[in-house]
Motif scaffolding. Structure first.
Motif, mmCIF file in Angstrom:
data_model
loop_
_atom_site.group_PDB
_atom_site.id
_atom_site.type_symbol
_atom_site.label_atom_id
_atom_site.label_comp_id
_atom_site.label_asym_id
_atom_site.label_seq_id
_atom_site.Cartn_x
_atom_site.Cartn_y
_atom_site.Cartn_z
ATOM 1 N N THR A 91 8.429 6.409 3.107
ATOM 2 C CA THR A 91 8.743 5.607 4.282
ATOM 3 C C THR A 91 9.828 6.255 5.129
ATOM 4 O O THR A 91 9.757 6.245 6.364
ATOM 5 C CB THR A 91 9.173 4.191 3.857
ATOM 6 O OG1 THR A 91 8.102 3.574 3.131
ATOM 7 C CG2 THR A 91 9.516 3.336 5.059
ATOM 8 N N HIS A 127 2.942 2.417 5.841
ATOM 9 C CA HIS A 127 3.314 1.240 5.049
ATOM 10 C C HIS A 127 3.061 1.576 3.581
ATOM 11 O O HIS A 127 1.919 1.786 3.172
ATOM 12 C CB HIS A 127 2.484 0.031 5.471
ATOM 13 C CG HIS A 127 2.713 -1.179 4.622
ATOM 14 N ND1 HIS A 127 3.912 -1.863 4.597
ATOM 15 C CD2 HIS A 127 1.893 -1.829 3.745
ATOM 16 C CE1 HIS A 127 3.831 -2.870 3.753
ATOM 17 N NE2 HIS A 127 2.625 -2.872 3.211
ATOM 18 N N THR A 128 4.112 1.626 2.787
ATOM 19 C CA THR A 128 4.015 2.134 1.417
ATOM 20 C C THR A 128 4.422 1.071 0.415
ATOM 21 O O THR A 128 5.465 0.444 0.546
ATOM 22 C CB THR A 128 4.888 3.389 1.250
ATOM 23 O OG1 THR A 128 4.549 4.346 2.252
ATOM 24 C CG2 THR A 128 4.668 4.016 -0.114
ATOM 25 N N THR A 132 -0.447 3.580 -1.280
ATOM 26 C CA THR A 132 -0.130 2.893 -2.531
ATOM 27 C C THR A 132 0.250 3.935 -3.570
ATOM 28 O O THR A 132 -0.483 4.906 -3.787
ATOM 29 C CB THR A 132 -1.325 2.073 -3.044
ATOM 30 O OG1 THR A 132 -1.734 1.153 -2.032
ATOM 31 C CG2 THR A 132 -0.944 1.291 -4.292
ATOM 32 N N THR A 173 -2.593 4.732 7.458
ATOM 33 C CA THR A 173 -1.662 3.670 7.840
ATOM 34 C C THR A 173 -0.954 3.068 6.631
ATOM 35 O O THR A 173 0.147 2.531 6.772
ATOM 36 C CB THR A 173 -2.397 2.546 8.590
ATOM 37 O OG1 THR A 173 -3.454 2.037 7.767
ATOM 38 C CG2 THR A 173 -2.980 3.065 9.901
ATOM 39 N N SER A 174 -1.602 3.149 5.443
ATOM 40 C CA SER A 174 -0.967 2.546 4.263
ATOM 41 C C SER A 174 -1.129 3.458 3.054
ATOM 42 O O SER A 174 -2.141 4.143 2.899
ATOM 43 C CB SER A 174 -1.557 1.166 3.962
ATOM 44 O OG SER A 174 -2.920 1.260 3.614
ATOM 45 N N THR A 192 -6.550 4.495 4.303
ATOM 46 C CA THR A 192 -5.742 4.001 3.187
ATOM 47 C C THR A 192 -5.716 5.055 2.090
ATOM 48 O O THR A 192 -6.728 5.683 1.790
ATOM 49 C CB THR A 192 -6.295 2.674 2.643
ATOM 50 O OG1 THR A 192 -7.676 2.842 2.279
ATOM 51 C CG2 THR A 192 -6.178 1.578 3.679
#
Length: 340
Positions: free
Chosen positions: A178, A185-186, A161, A158-159, A134
């Motif tokens: 993205t 996954h943003t 922020t 995977t993600s 993350t």
């Protein structure tokens, strides 16, 4: 007899050089800097105060045929209802034997952008837990995008922020991330604290003159790569970040403590006085001279200001790619997504 220098424009350089080309050369540049091999200088000018800076960096390494002089500019300009930073610059390669100009790479900051992101990825790879997946990025400029994409090449992200001072810029960056890498996954965080709480790895890519990351937010196991405060007037990390960290790795033992504004403040405040051994060179960690992170629960910081040796090695890679050759020691790769 003097010869005419070859000049390459920004579009040629963008087509020729991609992110993957530079990650391994940036690791080598860290090792060279830590060993104190060759010579390098960094000068920072501010013709318009906080609205414009010029970084001039020079480097020579024994055994390399050229020395490099890099000029990178970033000036804030009015753009209708918005203000934006207009980057520019070039890298000049001179013959290390007779001083003649060999090539001028008018890259409009592109090589600097790529090598900064590649260096960030190399630093993050050296220090963050291998399982970190993350990511938080503080800032919404070009480096924010490049560094997210670069980090995803060295960790199973995977993600993501995103946090930015302007919500519209943060949402635009999230959409671009993205589009460039659909497996990420943003989302956009409302506050910096929210972004940091969600992440194993935190990237700071702002030009802030006040802290955007606070040490009290950091939790065991997190890693921070900080690249925005690249002159004495800037600061992204507060003093508590450095006091809280188990290890602080820097790109240049010679230059970073003097140039990195937030690190300068932390050293002056005594935040790194004890315990001994927390301040290390990234090149020593990459070269396994220093153990680096020794426990998954440690908090680590990589503090980067950008070193001139990286500009030399990046320019050498660019010349080889422009000549149609793959970079030495780096597999040929497709051009990556297309500007510190």
């Amino acid at each position: 007899m003097s010869r005419a220098a070859v000049t390459y424009g920004a579009d040629e350089i963008r087509r020729a050089v991609c992110l993957e080309d530079l990650i391994e050369p940036m690791r080598e540049a860290f090792r060279i800097e830590a060993a104190g091999v060759g010579e390098s200088t960094i000068s920072v000018l501010s013709p318009r105060g906080e609205d414009g800076d010029v970084h001039v960096k020079t480097a020579w390494v024994p055994g390399h045929p050229w020395f490099a002089v890099k000029v990178a500019t970033g000036f804030t300009v009015d753009g209708g209802n918005d203000r934006r930073v207009q980057p520019g610059g070039y890298v000049a390669l001179h013959d290390a034997y007779d001083g003649t100009l060999h090539a001028l790479l008018v890259d409009e900051h592109h090589l600097t952008d790529l090598r900064t992101a590649a260096a960030s990825a190399a630093a993050t790879d050296a220090l963050s837990p291998a399982s970190a997946n993350t990511l938080a990025v503080l800032g919404t400029g070009t480096q924010a995008l490049w560094q997210v994409l670069a980090t995803a090449r060295v960790r199973p992200i995977t993600s993501v922020t995103v946090w930015g001072r302007r919500s519209d810029a943060a949402h635009r960056l999230a959409a671009t991330i993205t589009a460039k890498n659909p497996r990420l996954h943003t989302v956009v965080a409302e506050t910096t604290r929210d972004a940091v709480d969600a992440a194993d790895i935190v990237l700071t890519t702002t030009s802030s003159h006040a802290p955007v990351l606070h040490g009290e937010w950091l939790r065991p196991g997190q890693h921070v790569t900080a690249t925005g405060a690249d002159d004495p007037s800037k600061t992204e990390l507060d003093v508590d970040c450095f006091a809280h960290a188990d290890i602080v790795a820097i790109d240049s033992p010679k230059h970073t403590p003097q140039i990195g504004g937030d690190l300068r403040r932390a050293i002056a405040a005594g935040a790194l006085d004890a315990p001994a051994g927390r301040l290390a060179s990234l090149g020593d960690i990459i070269g396994r001279v220093h153990p680096g992170r020794s426990d998954a629960a440690q908090v680590s910081i990589a503090k980067l200001v950008g070193i001139a040796g990286q500009d030399l090695l990046a320019a050498e890679v660019a010349l080889r790619r422009l000549a149609g050759e793959p970079p030495e020691g780096v597999p040929d790769a497709a051009t990556g997504p297309g500007p510190t």
